[in-house]
Scaffold this motif. Structure first.
Motif, PDB file in Angstrom:
ATOM      1  N   ARG A 235     -26.699 -25.934   1.538  1.00  0.00           N
ATOM      2  CA  ARG A 235     -26.563 -26.418   0.160  1.00  0.00           C
ATOM      3  C   ARG A 235     -25.117 -26.816  -0.144  1.00  0.00           C
ATOM      4  NH1 ARG A 235     -30.209 -28.449  -3.384  1.00  0.00           N
ATOM      5  NH2 ARG A 235     -29.492 -28.212  -5.528  1.00  0.00           N
ATOM      6  N   GLU A 239     -23.961 -30.678  -1.071  1.00  0.00           N
ATOM      7  CA  GLU A 239     -23.240 -31.044  -2.291  1.00  0.00           C
ATOM      8  C   GLU A 239     -21.935 -31.753  -1.962  1.00  0.00           C
ATOM      9  OE1 GLU A 239     -21.335 -28.951  -6.306  1.00  0.00           O
ATOM     10  OE2 GLU A 239     -22.782 -27.853  -5.069  1.00  0.00           O
ATOM     11  N   LYS A 240     -21.231 -31.259  -0.966  1.00  0.00           N
ATOM     12  CA  LYS A 240     -19.971 -31.883  -0.565  1.00  0.00           C
ATOM     13  C   LYS A 240     -20.189 -33.318  -0.101  1.00  0.00           C
ATOM     14  CE  LYS A 240     -16.090 -31.233   2.640  1.00  0.00           C
ATOM     15  NZ  LYS A 240     -15.540 -30.370   3.730  1.00  0.00           N
ATOM     16  N   ARG A 243     -21.220 -35.568  -3.177  1.00  0.00           N
ATOM     17  CA  ARG A 243     -20.076 -35.831  -4.064  1.00  0.00           C
ATOM     18  C   ARG A 243     -19.125 -36.853  -3.439  1.00  0.00           C
ATOM     19  NH1 ARG A 243     -19.392 -32.763  -8.437  1.00  0.00           N
ATOM     20  NH2 ARG A 243     -20.618 -30.819  -8.614  1.00  0.00           N
ATOM     21  N   ASP A 281     -32.401 -29.965  -7.718  1.00  0.00           N
ATOM     22  CA  ASP A 281     -31.694 -31.128  -7.193  1.00  0.00           C
ATOM     23  C   ASP A 281     -31.410 -32.141  -8.305  1.00  0.00           C
ATOM     24  OD1 ASP A 281     -31.689 -30.082  -4.646  1.00  0.00           O
ATOM     25  OD2 ASP A 281     -33.528 -31.111  -4.047  1.00  0.00           O
ATOM     26  N   LEU A 284     -28.333 -30.874 -10.160  1.00  0.00           N
ATOM     27  CA  LEU A 284     -27.100 -31.078  -9.401  1.00  0.00           C
ATOM     28  C   LEU A 284     -26.726 -32.558  -9.396  1.00  0.00           C
ATOM     29  CD1 LEU A 284     -24.808 -30.166  -7.615  1.00  0.00           C
ATOM     30  CD2 LEU A 284     -26.375 -30.217  -5.645  1.00  0.00           C
ATOM     31  N   ILE A 288     -23.278 -34.312 -10.738  1.00  0.00           N
ATOM     32  CA  ILE A 288     -22.448 -35.150  -9.876  1.00  0.00           C
ATOM     33  C   ILE A 288     -22.221 -36.518 -10.508  1.00  0.00           C
ATOM     34  CG2 ILE A 288     -22.406 -36.367  -7.661  1.00  0.00           C
ATOM     35  CD1 ILE A 288     -23.812 -33.903  -6.453  1.00  0.00           C
TER      36      ILE A 288
END
Length: 389
Positions: A235, A239-240, A243, A281, A284, A288
């Motif tokens: 996870r 995300e990294k 982004r 998701d 998130l 973002i």
């Protein structure tokens, strides 16, 4: 194919103006659309005659209208079941037809590709082809990035869309809408992951440039959804990765209508991809995208640096950005993320879009505004300031 009609079929006209009688190509197109619809109602399945005629026509026009290319591609792929492989062929066909076109027009032409990729994404069989779909999306976005490079100061694409535009959209979506759907329904089906607010923008600014921005947004958002669905990683790493990709792509596109569509979509309560992502998701991705709106430096929107825009249009974008920034503040506060609230506020006060509005307010006040210091502590405060003028 029998092209003799016992009674002319009249399309429901969502366009206020008929084709320009001095443009023979559009007259041919409108007549062909009428014949196509009549044949469709009579259960005709062979449209190869149209494909042959328009193939020859395209070779006679140096810079063919978008609507003619769309009609040609629609009848060429009419009998195909759209798999990933077929969408690739459609992509290649549209690219081959756009060699002489401007960058924005090359991007706008790809709307049918984005439409069919959305249909694949929402289709049941997509689980078996997710990697292939994402690979095609990556190729589509790479092509878009190349096409928009060096075109930052041409936000309108140089020309508009003809009165045949919605009729050609009907040809693409007739299996889902039928022959009687109105303009709003046609746009909603053909652009399924564009917000109502963004589609309203399309009706107000129906031009090549705005259409290109919408296609860029659809490709961008759909690719993000597939990153969540396909990437096999933790996870934190997911995300990294997301982004980083968003920040790079948002700053790299530099297409004003893309930002208009992005901002308008973030005014909606939820993203138009709820059927593609799990709830966590979606949350998130929303965060973002808010980060991309608040934390990204939009200095390339300054006239002396990048995109050349009428001041009123830049002001409109800045006001929309304020409304999105307010939504973003509420979002992170509701998540009890105080550090993010502070980061948003700092980025907000330093943004070039906030500076543009302050400059506009100062100009409205005139010489009396030499000592004018508007309240820019929050997006709401600046919204209230600009509403005074």
């Amino acid at each position: 194919m029998n092209q003799t009609l016992s009674k002319p079929y009249h399309l429901p006209n969502p366009n206020p103006n008929p084709p320009n009688p001095h443009d023979p190509y559009l007259s041919i197109l409108q007549d062909s659309i009428h014949r196509f619809i009549a044949d469709y109602q009579n259960s005709v399945t062979d449209f190869s005659n149209f494909s042959s005629i328009f193939s020859r026509l395209l070779h006679t026009i140096p810079d063919p209208p978008l609507e003619i290319i769309w009609f040609y591609s629609a009848v060429t792929f009419r009998t195909s079941k759209f798999t990933v492989s077929v969408v690739k062929d459609l992509f290649q066909l549209l690219v081959s037809c756009s060699a002489s076109c401007s960058g924005p027009k090359r991007i706008a032409l790809l709307a049918p590709v984005a439409y069919e990729l959305c249909n694949l994404a929402f289709g049941a069989e997509v689980d078996e082809e997710e990697d292939e779909v994402q690979s095609l999306l990556e190729g589509l976005i790479s092509y878009i990035s190349i096409s928009c490079s060096g075109s930052y100061d041409h936000d309108d694409g140089g020309d508009g869309l003809s009165s045949c535009f919605l009729d050609v959209v009907r040809v693409w979506v007739v299996d889902r809408v039928g022959v009687g759907g109105g303009g709003d329904e046609l746009l909603k089906v053909f652009f399924p992951i564009v917000s109502d607010e963004a589609r309203n923008g399309m009706k107000k600014m129906m031009g090549i440039g705005y259409l290109a921005g919408v296609v860029m947004w659809e490709s961008f958002l759909l690719n993000l959804c597939f990153k969540f669905r396909v990437l096999q990683t933790s996870r934190v790493e997911l995300e990294k990765e997301v982004r980083s990709w968003v920040a790079q792509t948002v700053t790299g596109f530099r297409c004003f209508p893309f930002y208009e569509t992005l901002f308008r979509t973030l005014l909606e309560p939820v993203l138009p991809v709820s059927n593609l992502l799990k709830f966590k998701d979606q949350c998130l991705l929303q965060e973002i995208l808010y980060d991309s709106v608040i934390m990204v430096n939009y200095s390339f929107l300054k006239p002396q640096i990048g995109i050349q825009l009428p001041s009123e249009r830049l002001k409109s974008l800045a006001i929309t950005w304020l409304l999105v920034a307010d939504n973003a503040m509420r979002f992170v506060r509701n998540n009890d993320d105080q550090s993010k609230v502070i980061s948003y506020l700092n980025a907000f006060t330093e943004s070039c879009l906030a500076s543009h509005l302050i400059k506009w307010l100062t100009n409205q006040i005139g010489t009396e505004g030499r000592n004018f210091r508007p309240n820019i502590s929050t997006p709401v405060a600046l919204i209230m300031e600009q509403r005074k003028y």
